[in-house]
Design a protein around this motif. Structure first.
Motif, PDB file in Angstrom:
ATOM      1  N   THR A 290       0.634  -1.316  -0.112  1.00 18.58           N
ATOM      2  CA  THR A 290       0.031  -0.105   0.046  1.00 18.58           C
ATOM      3  C   THR A 290       0.949   1.156   0.095  1.00 18.58           C
ATOM      4  O   THR A 290       2.159   1.315   0.295  1.00 18.58           O
ATOM      5  CB  THR A 290      -0.968   0.021   1.168  1.00 18.58           C
ATOM      6  N   SER A 304       2.271  -0.839  -5.715  1.00 17.66           N
ATOM      7  CA  SER A 304       1.074  -0.453  -4.561  1.00 17.66           C
ATOM      8  C   SER A 304      -0.341  -0.403  -5.033  1.00 17.66           C
ATOM      9  O   SER A 304      -0.782   0.067  -5.956  1.00 17.66           O
ATOM     10  CB  SER A 304       1.424   1.181  -4.269  1.00 17.66           C
ATOM     11  N   ARG A 308      -4.405   2.592   1.810  1.00 15.12           N
ATOM     12  CA  ARG A 308      -5.029   1.864   2.637  1.00 15.12           C
ATOM     13  C   ARG A 308      -6.318   2.422   3.226  1.00 15.12           C
ATOM     14  O   ARG A 308      -7.356   1.845   3.147  1.00 15.12           O
ATOM     15  CB  ARG A 308      -4.338   1.399   3.915  1.00 15.12           C
ATOM     16  N   VAL A 314      -8.322   0.959  -3.645  1.00 10.01           N
ATOM     17  CA  VAL A 314      -7.905  -0.155  -3.382  1.00 10.01           C
ATOM     18  C   VAL A 314      -8.661  -1.193  -4.402  1.00 10.01           C
ATOM     19  O   VAL A 314      -8.050  -2.074  -5.135  1.00 10.01           O
ATOM     20  CB  VAL A 314      -7.841  -0.876  -2.029  1.00 10.01           C
ATOM     21  N   PHE A 338      -6.558  -6.739   4.212  1.00  5.07           N
ATOM     22  CA  PHE A 338      -7.303  -5.338   4.336  1.00  5.07           C
ATOM     23  C   PHE A 338      -8.485  -5.499   5.323  1.00  5.07           C
ATOM     24  O   PHE A 338      -8.858  -6.951   5.603  1.00  5.07           O
ATOM     25  CB  PHE A 338      -7.736  -4.859   2.946  1.00  5.07           C
TER      26      PHE A 338
END
Ligand code: AMP
Ligand code: MG
Length: 362
Positions: A290, A304, A308, A314, A338
């Motif tokens: 991340t 990446s 986050r 994401v 996550f």
């Protein structure tokens, strides 16, 4: 006929620059694509979730072509896409109250509902089920294509079965070139994960696949909502998940993917150690990190997935990152995990499946 040779499909790619304001060229593209759908052909097109591989949902022969192009198991049913509420009535034998409420709240948008099907929906589209999954996409290209076609469009994700879903037109071309008639390139999609699927055929709505319309949002609209066990973990061979697609190893890159979950420090340390071991064996290693941790992995190919704190980013980047590692020849991928709240539930569902539930808790 004896001498008839099988015609090779040549996939055409048509670009639509600004989906918010169609030009004369864009309209021509949409008309050509709609004509292909009406004639029983296959067109891939953008939706707000991922790119879809479209065919006339009421034409069993056309639906068969989708399964062939994707290499999709025939018991994995297709979602029928409509452009307005009026197009739903002919496809369902009744519209449950909860279905009406959810439609009002979240359509058009990234939510699919499972209804009892009417007689005109062929079993070839529903994988033999007496129910039909329906979605009304909000993407303007998707909506206009469906409207112009004049038929509901069956459209699973436009990837080879088992590979990560396509979030850009070039992903579709990678998997489908020569197998389908045309691709409409509307640029990168917005969400990047497939729709939330909700079964509304029973008293309590049941989420069969998590997506951008979160369980929390659904509960706000209809109260109690169940979650199919197939979402949460691997299903044993004797359990039949309600969304047949959920039993397949899905969304997967070619590499062996391991998810590492836990406190950041421990996760970074573990990934560095495991990556180091594989690198020492001469293997090609990818690391999904991340923005917060990207400076902490000294070795291996690094991507990446975004910040986050921004779940939308994401979700948006997940499949593209998996495909990138395929292109770069990664043999092993290690990914950070996550949190599972809100959109995180959908992110982790896809990552868990991509990893074949190969998860390390540290
Ligand atoms: P895809 O179109 O590739 O996003 O996959 C469609 C998903 O919807 C698969 O997981 C299917 O199993 C699920 N699905 C489609 N129709 C039904 C249905 N009638 N009942 C339950 N799940 C369905
Ligand atoms: Mg799919």
């Amino acid at each position: 006929m004896q001498n008839e040779t099988k015609k090779e499909l040549h996939t055409q790619m048509w670009k639509i620059e600004n989906p918010k304001d169609f030009t004369a060229h864009d309209r021509e593209v949409l008309e050509k694509a709609a004509a292909i759908i009406r004639a029983g052909g296959l067109v891939a097109f953008p939706t707000e979730t991922v790119y879809g591989l479209g065919a006339n949902a009421l034409d069993e022969a056309a639906a068969k072509k989708i399964y062939a192009a994707k290499g999709r198991p025939s018991d994995n049913p297709l979602i029928a896409h409509v452009s307005c509420l009026e197009e739903i009535a002919p496809l369902v034998s009744n519209m449950p109250e909860n279905g009406k409420k959810l439609a009002k709240a979240y359509w058009p948008g990234p939510m699919t509902m499972v209804f009892p099907k009417s007689a005109i929906v062929p079993y070839g589209t529903t994988g033999g089920l007496d129910t039909v999954a329906i979605r009304m996409p909000s993407d303007p290209i998707a909506a206009e294509l469906i409207r112009l076609s004049g038929v509901p469009i069956a459209a699973p994700s436009a990837n080879t079965s088992g590979r990560p879903s396509p979030t850009r037109a070039d992903h579709v071309l990678q998997d489908m070139d020569g197998k389908i008639d045309a691709i409409i390139d509307g640029g990168p999609v917005g969400i990047g994960l497939e729709s939330t699927i909700v079964d509304v055929t029973e008293e309590m709505p049941m989420v069969l696949r998590p997506g951008a319309i979160t369980v929390e949002m659904l509960r706000e609209t209809v109260g109690e909502v169940g979650i199919d066990p197939a979402i949460l973990g691997p299903v044993s061979a004797d359990v039949r998940p309600k969304a047949p697609g959920m039993k397949y190893r899905h969304y997967a890159p070619k590499a062996d993917l391991t998810l590492v979950e836990g406190e950041t420090e421990a996760v970074v340390e573990t990934i560095n150690r495991l990556a180091g071991e594989k690198l020492a064996e001469g293997r090609k290693v990818g690391i999904i990190c991340t923005d917060e941790t990207k400076d902490r992995y000294p070795a291996g190919m690094l991507e990446s997935i975004g910040a986050r704190a921004r779940q939308e980013t994401v979700a948006h980047n997940l499949y593209a990152v998996l495909r990138d590692f395929d292109d770069r020849g990664a043999e092993y991928i290690f990914s950070e995990g996550f949190s599972e709240d809100n959109l995180g539930r959908a992110i982790m569902n896809r990552l868990n499946k991509a990893a074949g539930y190969h998860i390390l808790k540290v």
